[in-house]
Design a protein around this motif. Sequence first.
Motif, PDB file in Angstrom:
ATOM      1  N   GLY A 252       1.246  -1.449  -0.195  1.00 23.64           N
ATOM      2  CA  GLY A 252      -0.262   0.139   0.029  1.00 23.64           C
ATOM      3  C   GLY A 252       0.912   1.509   0.160  1.00 23.64           C
ATOM      4  N   ALA A 253       2.339   1.398  -0.270  1.00 29.52           N
ATOM      5  CA  ALA A 253       3.406   1.880   0.278  1.00 29.52           C
ATOM      6  C   ALA A 253       3.071   3.303  -1.679  1.00 29.52           C
ATOM      7  CB  ALA A 253       4.731   2.333   0.178  1.00 29.52           C
ATOM      8  N   LEU A 254       3.477   4.421  -1.409  1.00 27.92           N
ATOM      9  CA  LEU A 254       2.950   5.208  -2.409  1.00 27.92           C
ATOM     10  C   LEU A 254       4.469   5.421  -2.719  1.00 27.92           C
ATOM     11  CD1 LEU A 254       1.805   7.569  -3.984  1.00 27.92           C
ATOM     12  CD2 LEU A 254       2.393   9.106  -2.224  1.00 27.92           C
ATOM     13  N   LYS A 255       4.303   4.912  -3.887  1.00 25.35           N
ATOM     14  CA  LYS A 255       5.500   4.779  -5.086  1.00 25.35           C
ATOM     15  C   LYS A 255       5.685   5.808  -6.074  1.00 25.35           C
ATOM     16  CE  LYS A 255       7.375   0.849  -5.436  1.00 25.35           C
ATOM     17  NZ  LYS A 255       8.247  -0.360  -4.813  1.00 25.35           N
ATOM     18  N   TYR A 256       7.549   5.820  -6.530  1.00 24.62           N
ATOM     19  CA  TYR A 256       7.454   6.829  -8.021  1.00 24.62           C
ATOM     20  C   TYR A 256       8.331   6.047  -8.851  1.00 24.62           C
ATOM     21  CZ  TYR A 256       9.650  10.549 -10.157  1.00 24.62           C
ATOM     22  OH  TYR A 256       9.900  11.492 -11.367  1.00 24.62           O
ATOM     23  N   ALA A 257       8.217   6.230 -10.178  1.00 23.18           N
ATOM     24  CA  ALA A 257       9.511   5.389 -11.160  1.00 23.18           C
ATOM     25  C   ALA A 257       9.594   6.496 -12.317  1.00 23.18           C
ATOM     26  CB  ALA A 257       8.773   3.990 -11.344  1.00 23.18           C
ATOM     27  N   CYS A 258      10.592   6.745 -12.647  1.00 25.34           N
ATOM     28  CA  CYS A 258      10.793   7.538 -13.714  1.00 25.34           C
ATOM     29  C   CYS A 258      11.575   6.303 -14.612  1.00 25.34           C
ATOM     30  CB  CYS A 258      11.611   8.432 -13.328  1.00 25.34           C
ATOM     31  SG  CYS A 258      12.625   9.150 -12.796  1.00 25.34           S
ATOM     32  N   LEU A 259      11.443   6.785 -16.097  1.00 24.01           N
ATOM     33  CA  LEU A 259      12.301   5.768 -17.388  1.00 24.01           C
ATOM     34  C   LEU A 259      13.828   6.126 -17.670  1.00 24.01           C
ATOM     35  CD1 LEU A 259      11.962   3.289 -19.166  1.00 24.01           C
ATOM     36  CD2 LEU A 259      11.340   4.967 -20.761  1.00 24.01           C
ATOM     37  N   ASP A 260      14.596   5.787 -16.990  1.00 25.15           N
ATOM     38  CA  ASP A 260      16.020   7.069 -17.790  1.00 25.15           C
ATOM     39  C   ASP A 260      16.845   5.480 -18.064  1.00 25.15           C
ATOM     40  OD1 ASP A 260      18.206   8.753 -17.120  1.00 25.15           O
ATOM     41  OD2 ASP A 260      18.648   6.450 -15.984  1.00 25.15           O
ATOM     42  N   GLY A 261      17.218   5.425 -19.160  1.00 30.48           N
ATOM     43  CA  GLY A 261      18.261   4.264 -20.150  1.00 30.48           C
ATOM     44  C   GLY A 261      17.213   3.023 -20.570  1.00 30.48           C
ATOM     45  N   GLY A 262      15.925   2.905 -20.384  1.00 28.71           N
ATOM     46  CA  GLY A 262      15.315   1.962 -21.124  1.00 28.71           C
ATOM     47  C   GLY A 262      15.134   1.355 -19.314  1.00 28.71           C
ATOM     48  N   VAL A 263      15.411   1.454 -18.810  1.00 25.75           N
ATOM     49  CA  VAL A 263      15.125   1.137 -17.564  1.00 25.75           C
ATOM     50  C   VAL A 263      14.380   1.715 -16.344  1.00 25.75           C
ATOM     51  CG1 VAL A 263      16.295  -0.685 -15.660  1.00 25.75           C
ATOM     52  CG2 VAL A 263      16.640  -0.448 -17.860  1.00 25.75           C
ATOM     53  N   TRP A 264      12.873   1.503 -15.916  1.00 24.21           N
ATOM     54  CA  TRP A 264      12.226   2.218 -14.948  1.00 24.21           C
ATOM     55  C   TRP A 264      12.913   2.086 -13.270  1.00 24.21           C
ATOM     56  CZ3 TRP A 264       8.099   5.396 -15.580  1.00 24.21           C
ATOM     57  CH2 TRP A 264       7.540   5.238 -16.689  1.00 24.21           C
TER      58      TRP A 264
END
Length: 684
Positions: A252-264
């Motif tokens: 249930g945690a809030l998460k954040y992801a970004c795409l860098d160099g083809g990898v999330w």
Amino acid sequence: MKHFSRFVLAFCAVLLLYGSAVALAPCWPENGITGTNGSGALGLDFLYLPSDTPAVAYYEPVKKDLYYTTFDGADWQGTRVDKKGGMFPSLALDAASAPAISYYRGKKKDLRFAWYDTRKHKWRGKSIDKKGDVGSASSLAYLPSGAPAIAYYDASKGDLKYAYAYKGNKKWRKTRVDTIGDVGNNPSLAILDDNPVITYADADGGLKYAWFDGFVWQNTIIDADADPQARSSLKILNTGKPAVSYVDGNTGALKYACLDGGVWQSVTVDGDVNAGPDVSMTLLGNGHPAIGYRDETNGAVKYAWFDGADWQVATVDITGETGFAGMNRVATKSYGTAYMVYADWPNYCARFQSLDALSEPTLKSIVGDVPEYEWRYGCAPTAGGMIVGFWDRTAYPNLVDGEMPMAARAGMDDLVDGVIAGDEHADDPFYWKFAGKKGVRWDYKRDRWVFGGPQPSRARDCIADYMNTTMPDGGSYGWDIAWGMRDYAVNHPNGTEPGYFAVDIYSDPTIDHLIHEIDAGRPVMLFVFSEYGAHAVTVFGYDIDDETGEYYYAVRDTWGDGLTEDATEGAFRREEVVDEETMIVEWWKWQTFSDDGVPADEWQVYQLLSFTPVGSEDEAVVTLYEGLYEQSRGKSRGPLVGWNGEDGGPFNLSGGAANVPEPLSAVLVLAGFAGLYLRRRRRG
């Protein structure tokens, strides 16, 4: 003062600093955002218009109508968009800033699209997809072509679908993006490199990402453990990387992801909560992400933001039944201030809440690679030379043939002298006898001077030429400065390749304007007034005094002593470490022209010019607030503005102010910019 730390969004360290709830904004139980019911189950969406007016689309569950409302500073002024239903709206603006909404008409279970017709001043609507149960979750965005596009969920088939308009808003093409398993719920649509990209739920595989590569749709898994019942929120960072906020399905945690160099790359933003199924992300004025969400564990509405080094978390409202699914959205004004709209169920209303007190910037930021050049035949061309030097050292290495140095004294560096004001400019009789005189103007359409005298005997080849800077005092009119910078870069007389800049002009700017540009890594030109008159300087940083809360800005001065050990009167200097290099930086307190009680020897900020790289000459326009300044090209440069202490004030207007269009201030726009005349003032 605090040390500034640069960041890479793809690799985000996590340090959660919990704050107390902010003072709550008023609640609107009547004629408010949610009508009289206050239900938090069926959705709203929220954004800011270019005028910095907040706008909300929402479903009113008592009458079962779709509404659109804007805030006039005192109350919400709403209009009904669809009286037959309008659940789960997604709100966006077209190229003309007119609102449009995609939504679900629950009774018929179809996807609808409504747009505001600016010619007939009314809302119009159309069914986009009526086959099966479609559109219970949708996301609207506009393509670079100006066409609306919608990503949406087909609940009958369990597919992610995508539709876009052609031939205005009347004809639509639809396609299935992903059909493997039960996919497509809670989509979030954005535009990246002119093509659509979508985050969406996979009932069996968590959170997925689909992108159109110009030929076909492709997809990948971002996080297999993401909660498929929770909404994701997708944005494109200033770096061009897609980023998404979402909820972890296991914790249930809030998460954040970004795409860098083809990898999330993903991080946990708030791991001590059971985040609600509805999260909303925006980008602050400095480009940092910020997220609004519900804390199901504690019954609170919360707000998280990235401060440049770590994620910070604060409570917005802890009164209990607030911020339910579909009723929690966060957005930012044009320069950084974040606001949230969320449901307050116990009070049968919604709240429109400022978050500025939570995420106000407190860190120093300095742009590296900004050179320091001594005054040469005008403060404006010298300040412009520093900005050209910065871009030549960074994004446009061939703007000048040869690398511009980090420091140069006037008359001692042929390259820098030639860029700012060559000897030919200094010796040209035209700039001694005619430039700056009444009736002498540059005709941009015909690329020639228009007046009764002779044309210069040579082509323009330096910034001072393009700014039409006079000799010997080095005076320049305001719009000649803006267009001169633009045209110098386009024509690149000292280089082999052009540079394209969109030049934005802000009269009476706020510190948020400066923070926005500096955090984006772009130095600016400031016009200031002091006892010596109007002056142009290059600004490349900001800081805040933690004790007083006063802002300061870092200056490359042009008044002759910028390369000496002594600061200009009214400023102070100190050592700073910028890009691992130690340098002496001159700091001035941020004070605007409208502030009272400013000492005579201190500067008052009058206007700000920003320079944003763009892709083509057609995009390299000069903009004054929201209106193009094209109408100034080839016309009179307006009244002359200079220091006139004998008359008791800084302005000596010589006519023309009566023609200033409302609602902009005559002094701060036409008289202040078009006629601003920046001169070299010798100090005795």
